[in-house]
Design an enzyme around this catalytic site. Sequence first.
Site, short mmCIF file in Angstrom:
data_model
loop_
_atom_site.label_atom_id
_atom_site.label_comp_id
_atom_site.label_asym_id
_atom_site.label_seq_id
_atom_site.Cartn_x
_atom_site.Cartn_y
_atom_site.Cartn_z
NE ARG A 190 -4.68 2.02 10.09
CZ ARG A 190 -3.41 2.28 10.37
NH1 ARG A 190 -2.74 1.50 11.17
NH2 ARG A 190 -2.82 3.35 9.85
NE ARG A 206 4.69 9.95 8.27
CZ ARG A 206 3.64 9.35 8.84
NH1 ARG A 206 3.39 9.52 10.12
NH2 ARG A 206 2.85 8.58 8.12
P1 AMP Z 1 0.71 3.13 9.94
O1 AMP Z 1 2.18 3.01 10.08
O2 AMP Z 1 -0.03 2.83 11.23
O3 AMP Z 1 0.28 4.43 9.31
O4 AMP Z 1 0.25 1.97 8.94
C1 AMP Z 1 0.71 1.94 7.60
C2 AMP Z 1 -0.14 0.98 6.79
O5 AMP Z 1 -0.03 -0.35 7.34
C3 AMP Z 1 -1.63 1.27 6.79
O6 AMP Z 1 -2.00 2.26 5.84
C4 AMP Z 1 -2.20 -0.11 6.46
O7 AMP Z 1 -2.03 -0.41 5.09
C5 AMP Z 1 -1.26 -1.03 7.24
N1 AMP Z 1 -1.78 -1.26 8.61
C6 AMP Z 1 -1.21 -0.89 9.76
N2 AMP Z 1 -1.93 -1.25 10.82
C7 AMP Z 1 -3.03 -1.87 10.31
C8 AMP Z 1 -4.20 -2.46 10.89
N3 AMP Z 1 -4.40 -2.46 12.22
N4 AMP Z 1 -5.13 -2.98 10.05
C9 AMP Z 1 -4.95 -3.00 8.71
N5 AMP Z 1 -3.89 -2.44 8.10
C10 AMP Z 1 -2.93 -1.88 8.89
#
Ligand code: AMP
Length: 226
Positions: A97, A135
Amino acid sequence: MAPNASPQRQVIILLGGPGSGKGTQAKRMTRLLGIPHISTGDLFRKNIANKTPLGMQAQSFMDAGNLVPDEIVLDMLFQRATLQDCSQGYLLDGFPRTIAQAEALHQHLSNQPAQLKVFNLLVSDEEIIKRISGRLSCTACGNVQNRYFSPPTKEGVCDQCGGKLVQRPDDRPEVITERIKVYKKQTEPLIRYYKDRRVLITINGEQAPDVVNRQIMLTFVPKHTP
Ligand code: AMP
Protein backbone atom coordinates in the site's frame (compact mmCIF):
# COMPACT_ATOMS: atom_id res chain seq x y z
CA MET A 1 10.72 -8.29 -11.82
CA ALA A 2 12.76 -11.46 -11.39
CA PRO A 3 13.51 -12.56 -14.97
CA ASN A 4 14.90 -15.99 -14.01
CA ALA A 5 12.02 -16.88 -11.75
CA SER A 6 10.57 -20.34 -12.01
CA PRO A 7 7.37 -20.03 -14.08
CA GLN A 8 5.47 -22.07 -11.47
CA ARG A 9 5.98 -19.64 -8.63
CA GLN A 10 3.78 -16.59 -8.97
CA VAL A 11 3.19 -13.64 -6.74
CA ILE A 12 0.07 -11.76 -7.68
CA ILE A 13 -0.87 -8.34 -6.36
CA LEU A 14 -4.35 -6.85 -6.44
CA LEU A 15 -4.23 -3.07 -6.41
CA GLY A 16 -7.25 -0.80 -6.23
CA GLY A 17 -9.04 1.58 -3.90
CA PRO A 18 -11.20 0.48 -0.97
CA GLY A 19 -14.24 -1.38 -2.28
CA SER A 20 -12.75 -1.94 -5.73
CA GLY A 21 -13.46 -5.68 -5.50
CA LYS A 22 -9.99 -6.91 -4.52
CA GLY A 23 -11.32 -9.29 -1.87
CA THR A 24 -14.06 -10.68 -4.12
CA GLN A 25 -11.63 -11.32 -6.97
CA ALA A 26 -8.95 -12.70 -4.65
CA LYS A 27 -11.35 -15.33 -3.28
CA ARG A 28 -12.18 -16.51 -6.82
CA MET A 29 -8.60 -16.39 -8.06
CA THR A 30 -7.22 -18.34 -5.14
CA ARG A 31 -9.63 -21.19 -5.95
CA LEU A 32 -8.77 -21.14 -9.65
CA LEU A 33 -5.01 -20.72 -9.31
CA GLY A 34 -4.50 -22.91 -6.24
CA ILE A 35 -2.32 -20.40 -4.36
CA PRO A 36 -3.21 -18.85 -0.97
CA HIS A 37 -4.92 -15.51 -0.60
CA ILE A 38 -3.16 -13.19 1.81
CA SER A 39 -5.20 -10.17 2.85
CA THR A 40 -3.30 -7.91 5.25
CA GLY A 41 -6.63 -6.31 6.26
CA ASP A 42 -8.06 -9.76 7.14
CA LEU A 43 -4.91 -10.64 9.10
CA PHE A 44 -5.29 -7.44 11.13
CA ARG A 45 -9.02 -8.04 11.69
CA LYS A 46 -8.29 -11.58 12.95
CA ASN A 47 -5.66 -10.20 15.32
CA ILE A 48 -8.13 -7.58 16.57
CA ALA A 49 -10.84 -10.20 17.10
CA ASN A 50 -8.35 -12.35 19.05
CA LYS A 51 -7.15 -9.30 21.00
CA THR A 52 -3.48 -10.01 20.21
CA PRO A 53 -0.79 -7.33 20.84
CA LEU A 54 -0.49 -6.92 17.05
CA GLY A 55 -4.25 -6.37 16.76
CA MET A 56 -4.18 -3.77 19.53
CA GLN A 57 -1.34 -1.92 17.80
CA ALA A 58 -3.21 -1.89 14.49
CA GLN A 59 -6.72 -1.06 15.66
CA SER A 60 -6.48 2.69 16.22
CA PHE A 61 -4.91 3.23 12.78
CA MET A 62 -7.59 1.13 11.09
CA ASP A 63 -10.49 2.73 12.94
CA ALA A 64 -9.30 6.15 11.79
CA GLY A 65 -8.96 5.01 8.16
CA ASN A 66 -5.17 5.37 8.24
CA LEU A 67 -2.52 2.89 7.23
CA VAL A 68 -0.90 0.73 9.86
CA PRO A 69 2.84 1.64 10.02
CA ASP A 70 5.02 -0.22 7.53
CA GLU A 71 7.20 -2.03 10.08
CA ILE A 72 4.15 -3.69 11.68
CA VAL A 73 2.70 -4.70 8.31
CA LEU A 74 5.97 -5.98 6.89
CA ASP A 75 6.73 -8.30 9.82
CA MET A 76 3.24 -9.76 9.72
CA LEU A 77 3.20 -10.15 5.94
CA PHE A 78 6.59 -11.81 5.53
CA GLN A 79 5.90 -14.21 8.37
CA ARG A 80 2.75 -15.29 6.56
CA ALA A 81 4.35 -15.36 3.09
CA THR A 82 7.12 -17.71 4.14
CA LEU A 83 4.79 -20.45 5.40
CA GLN A 84 4.88 -23.74 3.51
CA ASP A 85 1.59 -23.18 1.63
CA CYS A 86 3.22 -20.20 -0.15
CA SER A 87 5.94 -22.29 -1.79
CA GLN A 88 4.22 -22.09 -5.20
CA GLY A 89 3.35 -18.43 -4.76
CA TYR A 90 0.58 -16.35 -3.24
CA LEU A 91 -1.95 -13.68 -3.98
CA LEU A 92 -1.71 -10.36 -2.14
CA ASP A 93 -4.86 -8.36 -1.42
CA GLY A 94 -4.28 -4.98 0.24
CA PHE A 95 -0.47 -5.21 0.11
CA PRO A 96 1.64 -3.31 -0.84
CA ARG A 97 0.00 0.00 0.00
CA THR A 98 3.08 2.23 0.01
CA ILE A 99 6.19 2.50 -2.13
CA ALA A 100 8.25 1.45 0.93
CA GLN A 101 6.16 -1.75 1.18
CA ALA A 102 6.62 -2.41 -2.55
CA GLU A 103 10.39 -1.98 -2.17
CA ALA A 104 10.41 -4.36 0.80
CA LEU A 105 8.50 -6.94 -1.25
CA HIS A 106 10.94 -6.49 -4.12
CA GLN A 107 13.81 -7.13 -1.72
CA HIS A 108 12.06 -10.20 -0.30
CA LEU A 109 11.46 -11.58 -3.81
CA SER A 110 15.09 -11.18 -4.74
CA ASN A 111 15.79 -14.01 -2.25
CA GLN A 112 12.68 -15.98 -3.19
CA PRO A 113 12.32 -15.51 -6.96
CA ALA A 114 8.82 -15.40 -8.38
CA GLN A 115 7.00 -14.03 -11.38
CA LEU A 116 5.16 -10.89 -10.39
CA LYS A 117 1.80 -9.88 -11.86
CA VAL A 118 -0.11 -6.81 -10.67
CA PHE A 119 -3.78 -6.17 -11.39
CA ASN A 120 -5.13 -2.68 -10.92
CA LEU A 121 -8.92 -2.65 -10.44
CA LEU A 122 -10.11 0.78 -11.56
CA VAL A 123 -13.27 2.08 -9.86
CA SER A 124 -14.51 5.68 -9.56
CA ASP A 125 -14.86 7.42 -6.17
CA GLU A 126 -18.68 7.59 -6.56
CA GLU A 127 -18.89 3.82 -7.11
CA ILE A 128 -16.53 3.16 -4.17
CA ILE A 129 -18.74 5.16 -1.81
CA LYS A 130 -21.87 3.39 -3.06
CA ARG A 131 -20.30 -0.04 -2.64
CA ILE A 132 -18.72 0.51 0.77
CA SER A 133 -21.71 2.19 2.36
CA GLY A 134 -23.74 -0.97 1.68
CA ARG A 135 -21.04 -3.50 2.53
CA LEU A 136 -21.83 -6.07 5.24
CA SER A 137 -19.22 -8.52 6.49
CA CYS A 138 -19.86 -11.79 8.29
CA THR A 139 -18.18 -11.96 11.69
CA ALA A 140 -18.10 -15.77 11.50
CA CYS A 141 -16.94 -16.73 7.97
CA GLY A 142 -15.75 -13.46 6.42
CA ASN A 143 -18.35 -13.60 3.61
CA VAL A 144 -19.09 -10.15 2.21
CA GLN A 145 -22.60 -9.14 1.13
CA ASN A 146 -24.03 -5.78 0.15
CA ARG A 147 -27.23 -4.10 1.28
CA TYR A 148 -27.86 -2.91 -2.29
CA PHE A 149 -26.22 -5.45 -4.61
CA SER A 150 -26.45 -8.78 -2.74
CA PRO A 151 -28.83 -8.20 0.20
CA PRO A 152 -29.00 -10.93 2.84
CA THR A 153 -32.10 -13.12 2.62
CA LYS A 154 -32.63 -12.48 6.33
CA GLU A 155 -31.70 -9.04 7.72
CA GLY A 156 -28.32 -9.14 9.49
CA VAL A 157 -27.74 -12.85 8.80
CA CYS A 158 -25.04 -14.24 6.50
CA ASP A 159 -26.47 -16.21 3.56
CA GLN A 160 -23.41 -18.46 3.55
CA CYS A 161 -23.11 -19.62 7.18
CA GLY A 162 -25.92 -18.01 9.19
CA GLY A 163 -23.40 -15.86 11.10
CA LYS A 164 -23.91 -12.22 12.05
CA LEU A 165 -23.50 -9.59 9.33
CA VAL A 166 -22.08 -6.25 10.46
CA GLN A 167 -20.71 -3.07 8.94
CA ARG A 168 -16.92 -2.92 9.32
CA PRO A 169 -16.02 -0.07 11.71
CA ASP A 170 -13.85 1.46 8.96
CA ASP A 171 -16.71 1.30 6.44
CA ARG A 172 -18.58 4.13 8.24
CA PRO A 173 -19.08 7.13 5.88
CA GLU A 174 -16.73 9.47 7.80
CA VAL A 175 -13.94 6.88 7.66
CA ILE A 176 -14.49 6.00 3.98
CA THR A 177 -13.60 9.55 2.93
CA GLU A 178 -10.34 9.33 4.86
CA ARG A 179 -9.52 5.91 3.37
CA ILE A 180 -10.02 7.23 -0.16
CA LYS A 181 -7.73 10.17 0.63
CA VAL A 182 -5.07 7.85 2.06
CA TYR A 183 -5.38 5.57 -0.97
CA LYS A 184 -4.81 8.43 -3.42
CA LYS A 185 -1.85 9.82 -1.54
CA GLN A 186 -0.03 6.66 -0.46
CA THR A 187 -1.16 3.78 -2.65
CA GLU A 188 -1.99 5.25 -6.06
CA PRO A 189 1.71 6.01 -6.74
CA LEU A 190 2.15 2.22 -6.94
CA ILE A 191 0.30 2.24 -10.26
CA ARG A 192 3.17 4.20 -11.85
CA TYR A 193 5.70 2.11 -9.90
CA TYR A 194 4.45 -1.17 -11.36
CA LYS A 195 3.69 0.31 -14.78
CA ASP A 196 7.35 1.33 -15.04
CA ARG A 197 8.31 -2.25 -14.19
CA ARG A 198 5.97 -3.56 -16.93
CA VAL A 199 4.03 -5.88 -14.64
CA LEU A 200 0.79 -3.88 -14.40
CA ILE A 201 -2.50 -4.98 -15.94
CA THR A 202 -5.40 -2.54 -15.58
CA ILE A 203 -8.95 -3.89 -15.42
CA ASN A 204 -12.21 -1.93 -15.37
CA GLY A 205 -13.40 -2.81 -11.85
CA GLU A 206 -16.87 -1.34 -12.41
CA GLN A 207 -17.92 -4.35 -14.50
CA ALA A 208 -19.81 -7.29 -12.99
CA PRO A 209 -17.56 -9.47 -10.78
CA ASP A 210 -17.83 -12.40 -13.26
CA VAL A 211 -16.63 -10.21 -16.12
CA VAL A 212 -13.76 -8.81 -14.06
CA ASN A 213 -12.79 -12.35 -13.09
CA ARG A 214 -12.90 -13.59 -16.69
CA GLN A 215 -10.67 -10.73 -17.85
CA ILE A 216 -8.19 -11.43 -15.07
CA MET A 217 -8.12 -15.19 -15.70
CA LEU A 218 -7.63 -14.73 -19.46
CA THR A 219 -4.22 -13.21 -18.72
CA PHE A 220 -3.15 -16.60 -17.30
CA VAL A 221 -3.94 -18.50 -20.50
CA PRO A 222 -0.64 -19.24 -22.25
CA LYS A 223 -0.33 -17.47 -25.61
CA HIS A 224 0.59 -19.82 -28.45
CA THR A 225 2.86 -18.49 -31.15
CA PRO A 226 2.34 -20.28 -34.47
P1 AMP B 1 -8.49 -3.66 3.81
O1 AMP B 1 -9.23 -4.82 4.40
O2 AMP B 1 -7.44 -4.09 2.81
O3 AMP B 1 -9.42 -2.60 3.26
O4 AMP B 1 -7.67 -2.99 5.00
C1 AMP B 1 -8.32 -2.43 6.12
C2 AMP B 1 -7.36 -1.55 6.89
O5 AMP B 1 -6.26 -2.35 7.37
C3 AMP B 1 -6.70 -0.44 6.09
O6 AMP B 1 -7.52 0.71 5.98
C4 AMP B 1 -5.44 -0.20 6.92
O7 AMP B 1 -5.74 0.52 8.10
C5 AMP B 1 -5.06 -1.61 7.33
N1 AMP B 1 -4.16 -2.23 6.33
C6 AMP B 1 -4.42 -3.30 5.56
N2 AMP B 1 -3.39 -3.60 4.77
C7 AMP B 1 -2.44 -2.66 5.03
C8 AMP B 1 -1.14 -2.39 4.51
N3 AMP B 1 -0.61 -3.15 3.53
N4 AMP B 1 -0.46 -1.33 5.00
C9 AMP B 1 -0.97 -0.57 5.99
N5 AMP B 1 -2.19 -0.74 6.51
C10 AMP B 1 -2.94 -1.79 6.04
